[in-house]
Design a protein around this motif. Structure first.
Motif, PDB file in Angstrom:
ATOM      1  N   PHE A 266       8.904 -68.435  13.288  1.00 24.89           N
ATOM      2  CA  PHE A 266       7.850 -67.436  13.351  1.00 24.89           C
ATOM      3  C   PHE A 266       6.796 -67.770  12.298  1.00 24.89           C
ATOM      4  CE2 PHE A 266      11.567 -65.426  15.095  1.00 24.89           C
ATOM      5  CZ  PHE A 266      11.084 -64.637  16.135  1.00 24.89           C
ATOM      6  N   GLY A 267       5.531 -67.411  12.591  1.00 26.77           N
ATOM      7  CA  GLY A 267       4.513 -67.487  11.558  1.00 26.77           C
ATOM      8  C   GLY A 267       3.715 -68.763  11.505  1.00 26.77           C
ATOM      9  N   CYS A 268       3.463 -69.233  10.292  1.00 25.75           N
ATOM     10  CA  CYS A 268       2.428 -70.217   9.996  1.00 25.75           C
ATOM     11  C   CYS A 268       2.846 -71.661  10.282  1.00 25.75           C
ATOM     12  CB  CYS A 268       2.002 -70.086   8.533  1.00 25.75           C
ATOM     13  SG  CYS A 268       3.340 -70.450   7.364  1.00 25.75           S
ATOM     14  N   ARG A 269       1.839 -72.552  10.168  1.00 32.60           N
ATOM     15  CA  ARG A 269       2.094 -73.979  10.345  1.00 32.60           C
ATOM     16  C   ARG A 269       3.065 -74.502   9.300  1.00 32.60           C
ATOM     17  NH1 ARG A 269      -4.240 -75.293  11.168  1.00 32.60           N
ATOM     18  NH2 ARG A 269      -4.360 -75.137  13.436  1.00 32.60           N
ATOM     19  N   LEU A 270       2.999 -73.941   8.094  1.00 32.86           N
ATOM     20  CA  LEU A 270       3.912 -74.380   7.045  1.00 32.86           C
ATOM     21  C   LEU A 270       5.351 -74.125   7.466  1.00 32.86           C
ATOM     22  CD1 LEU A 270       3.903 -75.647   4.249  1.00 32.86           C
ATOM     23  CD2 LEU A 270       3.723 -73.351   3.270  1.00 32.86           C
TER      24      LEU A 270
ATOM     25  N   ARG B   2      13.690 -59.758  13.914  1.00 30.66           N
ATOM     26  CA  ARG B   2      14.972 -59.046  14.022  1.00 30.66           C
ATOM     27  C   ARG B   2      15.354 -58.826  15.486  1.00 30.66           C
ATOM     28  NH1 ARG B   2      12.730 -56.911   9.321  1.00 30.66           N
ATOM     29  NH2 ARG B   2      11.672 -55.193  10.378  1.00 30.66           N
ATOM     30  N   LYS B   3      14.365 -58.564  16.330  1.00 32.20           N
ATOM     31  CA  LYS B   3      14.627 -58.423  17.771  1.00 32.20           C
ATOM     32  C   LYS B   3      15.180 -59.736  18.330  1.00 32.20           C
ATOM     33  CE  LYS B   3      12.203 -57.371  22.107  1.00 32.20           C
ATOM     34  NZ  LYS B   3      10.876 -57.029  22.703  1.00 32.20           N
ATOM     35  N   ALA B   4      14.580 -60.859  17.907  1.00 29.37           N
ATOM     36  CA  ALA B   4      15.045 -62.168  18.387  1.00 29.37           C
ATOM     37  C   ALA B   4      16.461 -62.467  17.914  1.00 29.37           C
ATOM     38  CB  ALA B   4      14.089 -63.254  17.907  1.00 29.37           C
ATOM     39  N   ILE B   5      16.781 -62.064  16.691  1.00 32.48           N
ATOM     40  CA  ILE B   5      18.127 -62.293  16.161  1.00 32.48           C
ATOM     41  C   ILE B   5      19.167 -61.535  16.989  1.00 32.48           C
ATOM     42  CG2 ILE B   5      19.641 -61.782  14.196  1.00 32.48           C
ATOM     43  CD1 ILE B   5      17.133 -62.402  12.419  1.00 32.48           C
ATOM     44  N   ARG B   6      18.869 -60.305  17.307  1.00 37.10           N
ATOM     45  CA  ARG B   6      19.815 -59.523  18.129  1.00 37.10           C
ATOM     46  C   ARG B   6      19.970 -60.127  19.516  1.00 37.10           C
ATOM     47  NH1 ARG B   6      17.459 -55.244  14.943  1.00 37.10           N
ATOM     48  NH2 ARG B   6      15.705 -55.035  16.394  1.00 37.10           N
ATOM     49  N   ARG B   7      18.864 -60.624  20.083  1.00 36.83           N
ATOM     50  CA  ARG B   7      18.942 -61.273  21.389  1.00 36.83           C
ATOM     51  C   ARG B   7      19.784 -62.540  21.318  1.00 36.83           C
ATOM     52  NH1 ARG B   7      16.354 -65.473  22.971  1.00 36.83           N
ATOM     53  NH2 ARG B   7      14.737 -65.293  21.375  1.00 36.83           N
TER      54      ARG B   7
END
Length: 410
Positions: free
Chosen positions: A8-12, A50-55
């Motif tokens: 998730f998030g930035c290029r870094l 957190r939604k992705a973790i539960r999935r």
């Protein structure tokens, strides 16, 4: 043995996921491992992670789910309480091979005490034509809407020799475009040497890696662009004529409440200077719509900045409060006002892009090809080819037209 990363998030974060995946594949030793590299820039980013973790836990009940990234720093308690999460690896530890060995429990470290930027050593990133080289991490500033300094720590830079070595490694493995990236890229070098700057790094890379065809920068701060960097845009043809600015707003009082370091005049002056030195240079910018207390007149100054700075590529963010930040305690605007202002900014950006695309018809460009028959000009304008071409090559094209979003190659 299976190692999967979800980023998730930035290029870094994207680059770091590639690095830690390599470490985890060596250290996983037969485990089914999923690493979730989180973002904390907005509350929504954390909610999505957190939604992705539960999935993932439902879909892969036997997998070991490890959480890292900025969320593991600034929202540690939220992730630690999740029964689906096996363990947390902080941002300070995630690039170290030992953190991914079977049974490893990385020590809890204070990210604010970290003083060394971990260099990355990868030749390419799967799914990407251009290679990203992080040369800086962390941030010493405290913008009122941002928690990232508390997820990344204080500003720290990769030594010049290590940055040059990484770029050379990429070129030796066939890469032709490198993007220098960081959390606060224009802060580069100050922690290593008072005379070191991003401009000096750019000059050194181009001098010492003559085989590099194209060098590009990620987002920069307008008030921190040093003299050597400005001169490099004028004199170095291999430094691409595209600048993405972290502007956020166009009104001086709102900028002050954001605790930004530049004024409206600073932003306009930099754009005028660079455009005079490098005709044809194209600007992008980050802009926040609906910051707390923003009046209609103050928003209009952000809207006017699109034309006054000559912006072409806009990243528009409707303001959302980030818990724990000073801005979250300021007087918030109604959600419908925020959304309407974001839509108006996006419309201004779409009109600016259309004008830019109109002006490109009939022009000749050197385009770095990407997957799916697309590519980017030197000024980062997207191009679609009439037929599929191999990715990672530089082609000379004539622009036949555009579809309102991308240029069409003849």
């Amino acid at each position: 043995m299976s190692v999967e990363t979800l980023t998730f998030g930035c290029r870094l974060n994207t680059v770091e996921s590639e690095v830690l995946r390599g470490h985890a594949e060596v250290g996983a030793e037969g485990r089914d491992l999923v690493v979730v590299n989180t973002c904390a820039v907005t509350a929504e980013a954390g909610r999505q992670a957190r939604k992705a973790i539960r999935r993932l836990a439902r879909e892969r009940p036997g997998a070991e789910i490890v959480v890292t990234g900025c969320g593991a720093e600034v929202e540690r308690a939220h992730y630690a309480e999740m029964p689906e999460v096996a363990r947390l690896v902080g941002n300070a530890a995630k690039l170290r091979p030992e953190s991914w060995r079977d049974g490893a429990v990385p020590a809890s470290e204070d990210i604010m005490a970290v003083r060394r930027a971990e260099p990355t050593r990868i030749a390419a990133m799967s799914g990407h034509t251009r290679a990203f080289v992080p040369v800086q991490n962390g941030c010493d500033h405290r913008c009122t809407f941002c928690v990232i300094p508390f997820g990344r720590g204080n500003s720290r830079s990769v030594p010049v020799a290590e940055a040059v070595a990484q770029v050379r490694h990429i070129v030796e493995h066939g890469g032709c475009e490198v993007v220098l990236t960081g959390v606060d890229l224009t802060a580069y070098g100050r922690d290593l040497d008072p005379d070191l700057s991003l401009g000096r790094l750019v000059r050194t890379i181009l001098a010492e890696v003559p085989g590099l065809a194209r060098l590009r920068l990620s987002s920069i701060d307008s008030v921190e662009a040093d003299a050597a960097l400005i001169a490099a845009f004028a004199e170095e043809s291999r430094l691409m004529p595209h600048v993405h600015l972290s502007l956020q707003a166009g009104d001086d009082l709102i900028l002050k409440r954001m605790k930004r370091r530049h004024s409206r005049a600073d932003a306009i002056r930099l754009c005028e200077t660079l455009r005079d030195l490098r005709p044809g240079l194209v600007f992008g910018a980050d802009l926040i719509a609906g910051f707390p207390t923003e009046t209609e007149a103050q928003f209009a100054r952000s809207l006017d900045l699109v034309e006054e700075c000559g912006l072409t590529h806009l990243h528009v963010f409707p303001y959302s409060p980030r818990p724990g930040t000073p801005a979250a305690r300021m007087l918030a605007l109604p959600g419908d006002v925020i959304r309407a202002r974001a839509a108006r900014l996006r419309a201004a950006g779409a009109a600016a892009l259309a004008r830019h695309l109109d002006g490109e018809v009939g022009a000749r460009h050197r385009v770095l090809t990407e997957r799916g028959g697309t590519g980017r000009t030197e000024a980062f304008t997207p191009v679609r080819f009439a037929e599929v071409v191999p990715a990672g090559e530089i082609h000379d094209i004539t622009v036949a037209g555009h579809d309102g979003q991308v240029l069409l190659a003849a």
